[in-house]
Design an enzyme around this catalytic site. Structure first.
Site, PDB file in Angstrom:
ATOM      1  N   SER A 207       0.852  -1.197   0.000  1.00 24.43           N
ATOM      2  CA  SER A 207       0.000   0.000   0.000  1.00 24.43           C
ATOM      3  C   SER A 207       0.879   1.235   0.000  1.00 24.43           C
ATOM      4  CB  SER A 207      -0.871   0.008   1.256  1.00 24.43           C
ATOM      5  OG  SER A 207      -1.508   1.264   1.393  1.00 24.43           O
TER       6      SER A 207
ATOM      7  N   TYR B 111      -2.691  -0.704  10.540  1.00 25.33           N
ATOM      8  CA  TYR B 111      -2.741  -1.014   9.105  1.00 25.33           C
ATOM      9  C   TYR B 111      -1.424  -0.646   8.419  1.00 25.33           C
ATOM     10  CZ  TYR B 111      -4.274  -0.936   4.206  1.00 25.33           C
ATOM     11  OH  TYR B 111      -4.388  -1.160   2.854  1.00 25.33           O
TER      12      TYR B 111
HETATM   13  N1  LIG Z   1      -8.553  -0.360  -1.652  1.00 30.79           N
HETATM   14  C1  LIG Z   1      -7.466   0.375  -1.524  1.00 30.79           C
HETATM   15  O1  LIG Z   1      -7.449   1.584  -1.691  1.00 30.79           O
HETATM   16  C2  LIG Z   1      -6.186  -0.262  -1.160  1.00 30.79           C
HETATM   17  C3  LIG Z   1      -5.038   0.525  -1.120  1.00 30.79           C
HETATM   18  C4  LIG Z   1      -3.829  -0.063  -0.797  1.00 30.79           C
HETATM   19  C5  LIG Z   1      -3.775  -1.402  -0.535  1.00 30.79           C
HETATM   20  N2  LIG Z   1      -4.905  -2.155  -0.584  1.00 30.79           N
HETATM   21  C6  LIG Z   1      -4.784  -3.562  -0.266  1.00 30.79           C
HETATM   22  O2  LIG Z   1      -5.366  -4.324  -1.313  1.00 30.79           O
HETATM   23  C7  LIG Z   1      -5.829  -5.543  -0.789  1.00 30.79           C
HETATM   24  C8  LIG Z   1      -7.246  -5.766  -1.252  1.00 30.79           C
HETATM   25  O3  LIG Z   1      -8.081  -4.774  -0.785  1.00 30.79           O
HETATM   26  P1  LIG Z   1      -9.505  -4.443  -1.388  1.00 30.79           P
HETATM   27  O4  LIG Z   1      -9.627  -2.972  -1.327  1.00 30.79           O
HETATM   28  O5  LIG Z   1      -9.712  -5.118  -2.662  1.00 30.79           O
HETATM   29  O6  LIG Z   1     -10.453  -5.030  -0.240  1.00 30.79           O
HETATM   30  P2  LIG Z   1     -11.677  -6.042  -0.271  1.00 30.79           P
HETATM   31  O7  LIG Z   1     -12.256  -6.022   1.093  1.00 30.79           O
HETATM   32  O8  LIG Z   1     -12.580  -5.701  -1.410  1.00 30.79           O
HETATM   33  O9  LIG Z   1     -11.013  -7.429  -0.538  1.00 30.79           O
HETATM   34  C9  LIG Z   1     -10.253  -8.079   0.441  1.00 30.79           C
HETATM   35  C10 LIG Z   1     -10.573  -9.555   0.391  1.00 30.79           C
HETATM   36  O10 LIG Z   1      -9.711 -10.200   1.317  1.00 30.79           O
HETATM   37  C11 LIG Z   1     -10.455 -11.188   1.981  1.00 30.79           C
HETATM   38  N3  LIG Z   1      -9.875 -11.500   3.276  1.00 30.79           N
HETATM   39  C12 LIG Z   1      -9.899 -10.765   4.410  1.00 30.79           C
HETATM   40  N4  LIG Z   1      -9.305 -11.428   5.401  1.00 30.79           N
HETATM   41  C13 LIG Z   1      -8.889 -12.597   4.913  1.00 30.79           C
HETATM   42  C14 LIG Z   1      -8.209 -13.704   5.463  1.00 30.79           C
HETATM   43  N5  LIG Z   1      -7.852 -13.756   6.753  1.00 30.79           N
HETATM   44  N6  LIG Z   1      -7.948 -14.746   4.658  1.00 30.79           N
HETATM   45  C15 LIG Z   1      -8.324 -14.715   3.383  1.00 30.79           C
HETATM   46  N7  LIG Z   1      -8.968 -13.705   2.794  1.00 30.79           N
HETATM   47  C16 LIG Z   1      -9.245 -12.650   3.559  1.00 30.79           C
HETATM   48  C17 LIG Z   1     -11.835 -10.601   2.105  1.00 30.79           C
HETATM   49  O11 LIG Z   1     -12.806 -11.613   2.323  1.00 30.79           O
HETATM   50  C18 LIG Z   1     -11.993  -9.872   0.795  1.00 30.79           C
HETATM   51  O12 LIG Z   1     -12.611 -10.682  -0.176  1.00 30.79           O
HETATM   52  C19 LIG Z   1      -5.666  -5.450   0.722  1.00 30.79           C
HETATM   53  O13 LIG Z   1      -4.466  -6.063   1.102  1.00 30.79           O
HETATM   54  C20 LIG Z   1      -5.553  -3.970   0.952  1.00 30.79           C
HETATM   55  O14 LIG Z   1      -4.882  -3.656   2.122  1.00 30.79           O
HETATM   56  C21 LIG Z   1      -6.099  -1.610  -0.894  1.00 30.79           C
END
Ligand SMILES: NC(=O)c1ccc[n+]([C@@H]2O[C@H](COP(=O)([O-])OP(=O)(O)OC[C@H]3O[C@@H](n4cnc5c(N)ncnc54)[C@H](O)[C@@H]3O)[C@@H](O)[C@H]2O)c1
Ligand SMILES: [Zn+2]
Length: 678
Positions: free
Chosen positions: A555, A568
């Protein structure tokens, strides 16, 4: 509008192809002769509709039919230069086409056109091939079918085989079909119903004869220690061996795998005769083109340890490669195509089951199905007689046939990720789902791993059937669950090549609000979760010896000190450093480890939908629905970041273009100066 003769042919083909007892997948071909009005002359013209090259009878449609003019097809007999130059006739078929001709005519077209019957079925039924590969096949044919079915000695498919069958039909007016030595059956009839009935009669009569007159244990007794392992042990053992075996099958070219522990396979492998029969190889050309001339069979009992089995598999692999090279050298001529790789496509593990391989999952699965066909053939042949496949010399003439090579050359260029198996955590939602979608679109097999099995399976189903993607349940914070999910992945596709540590969740809290539980949860899922996934996956990657990719979805917050974000951002920083540490540690195995730093991906993100978005909006003092635009406005490019942008970065990092890059983080954030890497 479909000609009624062609329509009846399609219906018959679909019925015959729907039942695996009648023919192997995509095996065999059918035809019908009839008339249509020639649009040029307004006069009736006699046509041959015949299944074209490729495709499956069970799902044959009009587009899959080649349409030829019978007068011209029959006239080819007058210019046929003899068996030595029979291959030239395939090009001549193009001059017999009616209109645009439909699908490309296959090599079996001559058999259909030259036999004097209105309807012809050429099939590869296990029961028929059992008779065709029995040492005393000619005598058995006479005994089982009397005058009604005639033995045709083995001959490579082509124009001459068509002439042979036509001649036999002319000489045996009572015959309804023939057994093609080493190969399959051909039946005919004056009506579509009659041809279908004759085909089924030959197939069923052969099967009933084998059942009634065959030995009870055609494969001999059981080898002690080689029996089928109990359910749980069998799967654990298969998963423990899968990576090594994929490496064995992929020395020359990365292959996707398929595993089956069907009883028909384990029963065969437990038997006394399995080693000698496996060494004889498969016989029907359709079979060995997909299974290679022979499989690799492990010669250790199921009671041996995993380590012993792995060591022995490496020895047997070396022997297999030498053996295949000798086969190539023995039969290749100066005009033969180059050797196509010396690794086995079928690997048999007594007590456990069969791994089969192909350039993609469908091909791998079908190769396994064909070896099951071959086992059935061997059982039938051994029940009545001695299994006696066609010679290696003849197999070589088919495997390295110029026409077969031309077919391979016509295949479309593979997509960039074909043959690669991706394991994407948290792929049921948001960024992970976009990554899974992109990788599948680029030809990868995808394992969607997420907390909720139903959600994972639903997301996988959106990508295609189980040849494209499967869903598995895995809490990445639980080492056993991670191992079980990777076991499922290797059993589904043979191995893994590309890991995406994407699972995550986000709680936005200040230091004083962050509880110990909050801290643990964030660190368990992201820092620890990706450590556990990388660790279990790296073991597989190292055993496969095919290199690989590990991608971390870190991130912007791994480097940027944003407000209310201690747990986080700290765990994201941990993930980002894992990238660098593992890039150094795993480089010697050809494993590249890279990361992506996204920011502000609001659309589609479960993280944003479930409170984090509201919290961030409150923190920044904007309405929640404006958050995407708010993030965009504070970027350098002023463009909103969507999940597909992150998926694009995964595609580039894991594709062929950045092959010399490891330990890198790519920002996908529309430009945030405070998070620039240096
Ligand atoms: N959305 C953003 O702006 C952003 C920015 C930087 C980083 N990220 C990172 O991207 C990744 C995905 O985020 P997203 O925004 O698509 O979120 P999201 O909530 O849409 O997807 C995350 C998925 O991870 C799954 N998950 C959660 N805990 C879990 C576990 N213990 N085991 C297996 N699966 C698990 C959830 O069920 C979900 O389907 C994350 O690591 C997040 O930190 C997101
Ligand atoms: Zn055939």
């Amino acid at each position: 509008m479909t000609n009624p003769t062609a329509a009846a042919l399609l219906a018959r083909s679909n019925r015959l192809g729907a039942d695996p007892k009648n023919t192997n997948y995509a095996g065999g071909n059918t035809s019908a002769k009839g008339t249509e009005t020639d649009p040029v002359t307004g006069q009736p013209v006699e046509l041959l509709w015949v299944k074209g090259s490729g495709g499956d009878l069970g799902t044959l449609t009009e587009q899959g039919l080649a349409v030829l003019r019978l007068d011209r097809m029959r006239a080819l007999v007058n210019v046929y230069p003899g068996v030595d130059r029979e291959d030239e006739m395939v090009a001549a078929f193009d001059y017999c086409l009616h209109g645009k001709g439909g699908a490309a005519p296959s090599i079996d077209t001559a058999m259909h056109g030259l036999v004097d019957a209105a309807h012809v079925d050429h099939l590869h039924p296990d029961s028929g091939i059992a008779i065709a590969t029995a040492a005393d096949g000619p005598a058995l044919t006479a005994k089982i079918f009397g005058e009604k079915v005639v033995w045709v000695p083995w001959r490579r498919p082509g124009f001459q085989l068509g002439l042979d069958i036509a001649e036999i039909k002319a000489q045996h007016p009572d015959a309804v079909g023939c057994i093609l030595g080493g190969h399959g059956i051909t039946a005919w009839g004056e009506t579509s119903e009659e041809s279908e009935a004759n085909s089924l009669w030959i197939i069923d009569t052969a099967a009933e004869y084998i059942a009634a007159h065959g030995k009870t244990a055609p494969f001999g007794g059981i080898r002690s220690g080689f029996e089928r392992l109990p359910d749980a042990e069998r799967r654990t053992r298969a998963a423990a061996l899968a990576a090594t075996i994929r490496g064995v099958a992929s020395h020359d070219k990365p292959m996707v795998g398929h595993f089956t522990d069907a009883e028909v396979v384990t029963d065969f492998l437990a038997s006394e005769k399995a080693p000698e029969l496996a060494a004889l190889g498969t016989s029907c050309p359709d079979h060995f083109l997909r299974t290679k001339v022979k499989p690799l069979i492990l010669d250790l009992p199921a009671t041996a340890s995993v380590d012993e089995q792995i060591a022995r598999l490496h020895e047997l692999h070396a022997e297999y490669r030498e053996d295949y090279q000798s086969y190539y050298d023995a039969y290749a001529t100066t005009s033969s195509p180059a050797i196509r790789g010396a690794d086995p496509l079928i690997v048999l593990i007594p007590g456990v089951g069969m791994f089969s391989y192909g350039a993609n999952k469908q091909t791998a699965r079908v190769a396994g199905e064909f070896y099951v066909n071959a086992i059935n053939v061997m059982r039938g042949a051994e029940a009545l007689s001695t299994y006696s496949p066609i010679s290696d010399a003849e197999k070589f003439r088919i495997e390295y046939w110029a026409l077969e090579e031309a077919k391979l050359q016509r295949m479309p260029k593979p997509k960039s990720h074909q043959g690669r198996i991706a394991f994407v955590t948290g792929a049921a939602s948001g960024i992970g789902k976009a990554i899974a979608t992109r990788l599948a679109a680029e030809g990868a097999c995808v394992v969607v791993a997420d907390l909720d099995l139903e959600k994972a399976q639903a997301a996988a189903a959106e990508l295609g059937n189980t040849d494209v993607a499967i869903g598995v349940a895995a809490n990445v914070a639980d080492a056993d669950a991670v191992q079980a999910a990777l076991d499922e992945a290797v059993l589904a596709f043979g191995g893994v090549d590309l890991i995406v540590n994407n699972a995550g969740l986000s709680l936005s809290k200040s230091l004083l609000e962050t509880t110990e539980k909050d801290w643990d949860l964030q660190h368990d899922v992201m820092a620890k979760g990706s450590f556990l996934v990388s660790k279990a996956a790296a073991k597989i990657l190292i055993e496969q010896k095919l290199g690989g990719d590990i991608i971390y979805i870190s991130s912007k917050n791994s480097v940027f000190a944003g407000p209310n974000n201690i747990a986080y951002s700290a765990t994201k920083a941990d993930q980002a450093h894992q990238v660098r540490l593992l890039a150094v540690e795993l480089g010697e195995f050809g494993i590249r480890v890279n990361g992506i730093n996204p920011d502000g991906v609001v659309r589609g993100s479960g993280i944003f939908a479930s409170g984090w978005g509201a919290n961030r909006a409150a923190t920044y003092g904007v309405a929640e629905e404006d958050l995407g635009q708010f993030y965009a406005n504070r970027t350098i490019l002023k463009r909103e970041v969507v999940p597909e942008n992150v998926a694009d970065a995964v595609f580039v990092l894991t594709g062929p273009e950045l092959s010399r890059t490891t330990g890198l983080h790519i920002p996908v954030d529309s430009g945030v100066a405070a998070a620039f890497l240096r």
